[in-house]
Design an enzyme around this catalytic site. Sequence first.
Site, short mmCIF file in Angstrom:
data_model
loop_
_atom_site.label_atom_id
_atom_site.label_comp_id
_atom_site.label_asym_id
_atom_site.label_seq_id
_atom_site.Cartn_x
_atom_site.Cartn_y
_atom_site.Cartn_z
CB CYS A 125 1.23 -0.63 3.71
SG CYS A 125 3.16 -0.87 3.05
CD GLN A 152 5.52 -4.16 -0.96
OE1 GLN A 152 6.08 -5.17 -0.69
NE2 GLN A 152 5.58 -2.98 0.07
CG HIS A 239 1.91 -1.71 -1.53
ND1 HIS A 239 2.69 -0.67 -2.24
CD2 HIS A 239 2.39 -1.44 -0.44
CE1 HIS A 239 3.34 0.07 -1.32
NE2 HIS A 239 3.27 -0.73 -0.19
#
Lengths: 333, 333
Positions: A125, A152, A239
């Site tokens: 990600c 994150q 994030h």
Amino acid sequence: MRVGVIGATGAVGKELVEVLAKRRFPVTELCLFASTRSAGTKQKTPWGEITIEAYSLEAARNLDLALLAVSGDFAKAHARALAEAGVAVVDNSSAFRLEQDVPLVVPEVNAAAIGNHRLIANPNCTTAILVVALEPLRQAFGLRRVIVSTYQAASGAGAEGMAELERETRRVLLEGGPAGHEVFAHPLAFNVIPQIDSFQPNAYTREEMKVAWESRKIMGLPDLLISCTAVRIPTFRVHAEAVTIETERPVTPEAARAVLAKAAGVKVVDDPAAQLYPMPITATGQDDVEAGRIRANPVFGDCGLDLFLCGDQLLKGAALNAVQIAERLRLAG
Amino acid sequence: MRVGVIGATGAVGKELVEVLAKRRFPVTELCLFASTRSAGTKQKTPWGEITIEAYSLEAARNLDLALLAVSGDFAKAHARALAEAGVAVVDNSSAFRLEQDVPLVVPEVNAAAIGNHRLIANPNCTTAILVVALEPLRQAFGLRRVIVSTYQAASGAGAEGMAELERETRRVLLEGGPAGHEVFAHPLAFNVIPQIDSFQPNAYTREEMKVAWESRKIMGLPDLLISCTAVRIPTFRVHAEAVTIETERPVTPEAARAVLAKAAGVKVVDDPAAQLYPMPITATGQDDVEAGRIRANPVFGDCGLDLFLCGDQLLKGAALNAVQIAERLRLAG
């Protein structure tokens, strides 16, 4: 198109179903697979209520497309067999990302790598959110060095991570007690944990090295100097990344902003006077990665640039990117 | 010694009183000053219950030492007059930090700068936490470049900041409503705000530039290449900092760890196998700055080093450093 979501009960699995619907993916039949524990339960979807099945190659081999939101171990055990059975597979785990014969794809960056492959890896990600902004800058100015620090969210650890953050934050506020933890290595409520995934021999975590390894592969820059500090913070979704780059050719914030404004998958949010910059609360649920705080970093002379990114890691960082890959597969096949 | 705390009702002011007691500072009389709004109220202290006074030069000129935990505007208006009246003044605001005739001091780094000065500036919290770890590394390996990303707690905005984070986190969890904000530019609960203090013409914030300007002055490196991204996150106390440095001479993690292990004001917390690294929950209430995640950063060849710092910004970042300065003043005078 017969589409299966494997790992349908997790945070990414649920998001995959939403994204398929939102992007009007031509689903003729949707099959949901999960662990035997969840098999038999029903899940509401835009294609009606669907009974979750336990995964088996027999049950899945008639699919046209399988989107895997499962563990790396599960993917390793089943993904190649599924692809060999003729199903196009997009795997969200880290199992195949660095395999030479498996493309690792962020469509805005390297859609051409898909070719005729039937097994495609979806990146980490943090990496997906990063390269969608880095690649247009690389094309315009070249890239010499990249230094990333991440912020994150709990959702990187799935639905259980989000549930733990909520539960333990309540415990701190309502009971005044210390926060507990099971999903995370330490309590996350009102804390910061500078560890995501396991430690490697070089003292970086796997999450940090994934950003380096995967960014190099996706951008086709095997020697790119890139480092990451990956930090879990008490947010639910999105994030954030503080990024410092040294370019090969001189760069200005104005030129970088113009490049990013035209980049697919990026939304420039950069108006300090109006206190507009990327934030989790604005990037949540958004397809585009927010890019802002764009400024010249004199640490690298006239080749230094700082920027701040926020991307919904359940979307661009996972489900959205997987479906974008599937859309290209469809076009290719 | 007659000691006055000016701004005694704020987060730093209260911490100053605690630190004076904890370090057995030779207080013979403690005077507490605050705004006229708080004047007349009583505050419990280790020296008994003390009635808070409204600040005036007349009331404060008999002090031996004044510790200022007030706004920059208040400090600008009153600190020099107080020092000229013969009171030793340690000012926690940014008012005098970059004035040529005022030393900016972190005792572990540049105690000698105190000399015979009667007005000393206490640095920005992020800077104090940073330089206490940077200086020993500079002495051992030299410093060419420093890149910092911060994870700053609500307490950096004082007691009101902490109260707002708590109240708005409750609102999100209990009412399901969106978080509000007054102290911060945006809601902080479960969010990340990449703005601390106001924006400068170069698109960095004042907080970010303070880290650069003040680190250069304290370390006596006017040309140091240093940049910062300062980010507010939803923690109550302790600032965390992800730091990447390029040294002048080759550095290894082992050598850096050995240097930091001997450095005053630093506690090495760096055992990945045992999941030990700096975190707000362990650094809260600690005098020493935690340093860990020490690793070679190949982005700068054999001169690259990454580390992660956590420091209690009400202590080393504010009250503790101010009292440490006062201890040196006392020895000097």
